[in-house]
Scaffold this active site. Sequence first.
Site, short mmCIF file in Angstrom:
data_model
loop_
_atom_site.label_atom_id
_atom_site.label_comp_id
_atom_site.label_asym_id
_atom_site.label_seq_id
_atom_site.Cartn_x
_atom_site.Cartn_y
_atom_site.Cartn_z
N SER A 43 21.79 31.97 26.98
CA SER A 43 23.08 29.63 26.98
C SER A 43 23.24 29.40 27.46
O SER A 43 23.35 28.52 28.16
CB SER A 43 23.22 31.08 25.39
OG SER A 43 25.01 31.55 26.53
N HIS A 89 17.11 30.44 22.72
CA HIS A 89 17.92 31.23 22.33
C HIS A 89 18.64 31.35 20.54
O HIS A 89 18.64 30.74 19.88
CB HIS A 89 19.51 30.03 22.62
CG HIS A 89 20.70 30.27 22.80
ND1 HIS A 89 21.56 29.81 22.65
CD2 HIS A 89 21.23 31.74 23.34
CE1 HIS A 89 22.71 30.28 22.31
NE2 HIS A 89 22.49 31.39 23.37
N GLU A 144 18.23 28.40 18.40
CA GLU A 144 18.19 26.86 19.18
C GLU A 144 16.19 27.04 20.09
O GLU A 144 16.61 27.63 21.13
CB GLU A 144 19.02 26.71 20.09
CG GLU A 144 20.29 26.01 18.95
CD GLU A 144 21.99 26.03 20.01
OE1 GLU A 144 22.46 25.32 20.10
OE2 GLU A 144 22.04 26.47 21.18
N ASN A 198 27.18 26.63 20.88
CA ASN A 198 27.77 27.42 22.00
C ASN A 198 29.34 25.90 22.07
O ASN A 198 30.22 26.18 23.01
CB ASN A 198 27.82 27.94 23.39
CG ASN A 198 27.00 29.28 23.03
OD1 ASN A 198 27.56 29.47 21.86
ND2 ASN A 198 26.47 30.21 23.54
N1 3HC Z 1 24.14 44.57 14.48
C1 3HC Z 1 22.93 43.96 12.91
N2 3HC Z 1 23.91 44.05 11.76
C2 3HC Z 1 25.00 43.83 11.95
C3 3HC Z 1 25.51 43.93 12.58
C4 3HC Z 1 25.36 44.12 14.36
N3 3HC Z 1 25.67 43.79 15.19
N4 3HC Z 1 27.04 43.18 12.85
C5 3HC Z 1 26.76 43.58 10.98
N5 3HC Z 1 26.22 44.00 10.69
C6 3HC Z 1 25.30 43.25 9.52
C7 3HC Z 1 24.71 44.78 8.75
O1 3HC Z 1 23.75 44.34 7.57
C8 3HC Z 1 26.41 44.50 7.84
O2 3HC Z 1 25.85 45.73 6.96
P1 3HC Z 1 26.51 46.91 6.16
O3 3HC Z 1 27.70 46.86 7.70
O4 3HC Z 1 25.91 47.30 5.18
O5 3HC Z 1 24.81 47.73 7.33
C9 3HC Z 1 26.07 43.40 7.52
O6 3HC Z 1 26.26 42.10 8.85
C10 3HC Z 1 27.73 43.04 7.33
O7 3HC Z 1 28.98 43.51 8.09
P2 3HC Z 1 30.66 43.57 8.05
O8 3HC Z 1 30.71 43.48 7.04
O9 3HC Z 1 30.76 44.73 9.44
O10 3HC Z 1 31.03 42.37 8.32
P3 3HC Z 1 31.12 40.83 8.55
O11 3HC Z 1 30.26 40.80 6.42
O12 3HC Z 1 31.98 40.20 8.58
O13 3HC Z 1 29.82 40.42 8.78
C11 3HC Z 1 28.76 38.94 10.87
C12 3HC Z 1 29.67 40.62 10.36
C13 3HC Z 1 27.47 39.06 9.87
C14 3HC Z 1 29.15 39.70 12.61
C15 3HC Z 1 29.94 38.42 10.67
O14 3HC Z 1 31.07 38.25 10.65
C16 3HC Z 1 29.74 37.01 11.81
O15 3HC Z 1 28.22 36.41 10.88
N6 3HC Z 1 30.53 36.47 12.14
C17 3HC Z 1 30.19 35.51 13.63
C18 3HC Z 1 28.82 35.85 13.95
C19 3HC Z 1 29.11 34.62 15.39
O16 3HC Z 1 29.52 33.19 14.97
N7 3HC Z 1 27.75 34.46 16.01
C20 3HC Z 1 27.67 33.85 16.56
C21 3HC Z 1 28.23 33.86 18.21
S1 3HC Z 1 27.45 33.04 19.65
C22 3HC Z 1 26.30 33.58 20.27
O17 3HC Z 1 25.47 34.47 20.15
C23 3HC Z 1 26.21 32.27 21.48
C24 3HC Z 1 25.11 33.37 22.46
O18 3HC Z 1 24.76 32.61 23.36
C25 3HC Z 1 26.75 34.16 23.70
#
Ligand code: 3HC
Length: 288
Positions: free
Chosen positions: A122, A143, A155, A194
């Site tokens: 990214s 991405h 992306e 981002n």
């Molecule tokens: N890997 C795979 N699946 C995951 C996971 C992980 N690390 N964390 C959670 N999950 C999935 C699982 O299926 C989980 O269900 P389960 O626990 O029954 O198996 C389900 O998501 C729900 O998880 P949680 O109950 O623990 O928590 P949430 O409902 O809050 O979901 C989340 C977790 C999907 C991470 C959600 O909080 C979310 O969408 N957060 C925002 C993430 C975000 O913004 N990401 C972008 C980051 S920026 C980026 O990546 C750019 C890079 O360039 C740095």
Amino acid sequence: MKHNINNITVIGAGAMGSQIAMVAALAGFSTTVVDIEQVSLDRAKEQLWSRVDRDVEKGRRTAEAVQQAKELLQFSTDQDAAVANTDFVIEAAVENLAIKRDIFAQLDKTAPAQAILTTNSSNIMSSQIADATNRPDKVCNMHFFNPALVMQGVEVVPHEGTSQETRDITIAVTDAFGKDVIELKQEIPGFVANRLLGALRLEALKLYDAGVADFQDIDRAAKGALRHPMGPFELMDLVGIDVAYLVRMAEYEQTGDEASKPHPVLAAKYATGDYGRKTGKGWYDYSE
Ligand code: 3HC
């Protein structure tokens, strides 16, 4: 658009690379994930298997689909052999320009001439890597977001010399992965998502720094008032405080724009070495 992609190679079995490889395998592609460390491959396999097994238990995927994906996903420490018959590479190795250029130069020597070479980076744009190969027209960014198995958006970012065919095929592959294509018309440091995230994160850090609210309450505002799935501080812990800091630093170095310099509060947090979930402590404590 149709594509002739059958074999996909993912370089790097870290948090991003491993999940991207599983996304490809679940979509029915014959996929190999490559890492220089066997221990990284073993860890990736264990984590991926338990993730998808859990999906079966929870009724989110069928046992057949998961079994097929496991059979389609290979793990290898031999990059040259892994790419000998590849059609499409997604590089997700460390965020280091010199290392990425070396990887792309080697891929160019060993992957078939028609293979497309993408990078999940990214903060390193494909224009900075393309000229390490003799096929700059077949290079672009693809991405993904963390966690890649869950996040829908991807992306697709061409550089000036990326061919229309490479763009079209990369979009078709993203589509075949079941992901939502976010198509950029041109490169910009940080791409779109981002940059949006950076604006929110910067405001959160400023509010915290000014003593307006605790970081937990700023997270509560994002979740309870704006319906974001995570607050900006929780998200820094998920993505990694090191990643959040280094992405800003790279953007600052590329643009010279003072406004993109990491906020002092983020720089101070980075200096402590507490990088978030991966170290057991970041803004929050995960040692329990
Ligand atoms: N890997 C795979 N699946 C995951 C996971 C992980 N690390 N964390 C959670 N999950 C999935 C699982 O299926 C989980 O269900 P389960 O626990 O029954 O198996 C389900 O998501 C729900 O998880 P949680 O109950 O623990 O928590 P949430 O409902 O809050 O979901 C989340 C977790 C999907 C991470 C959600 O909080 C979310 O969408 N957060 C925002 C993430 C975000 O913004 N990401 C972008 C980051 S920026 C980026 O990546 C750019 C890079 O360039 C740095």
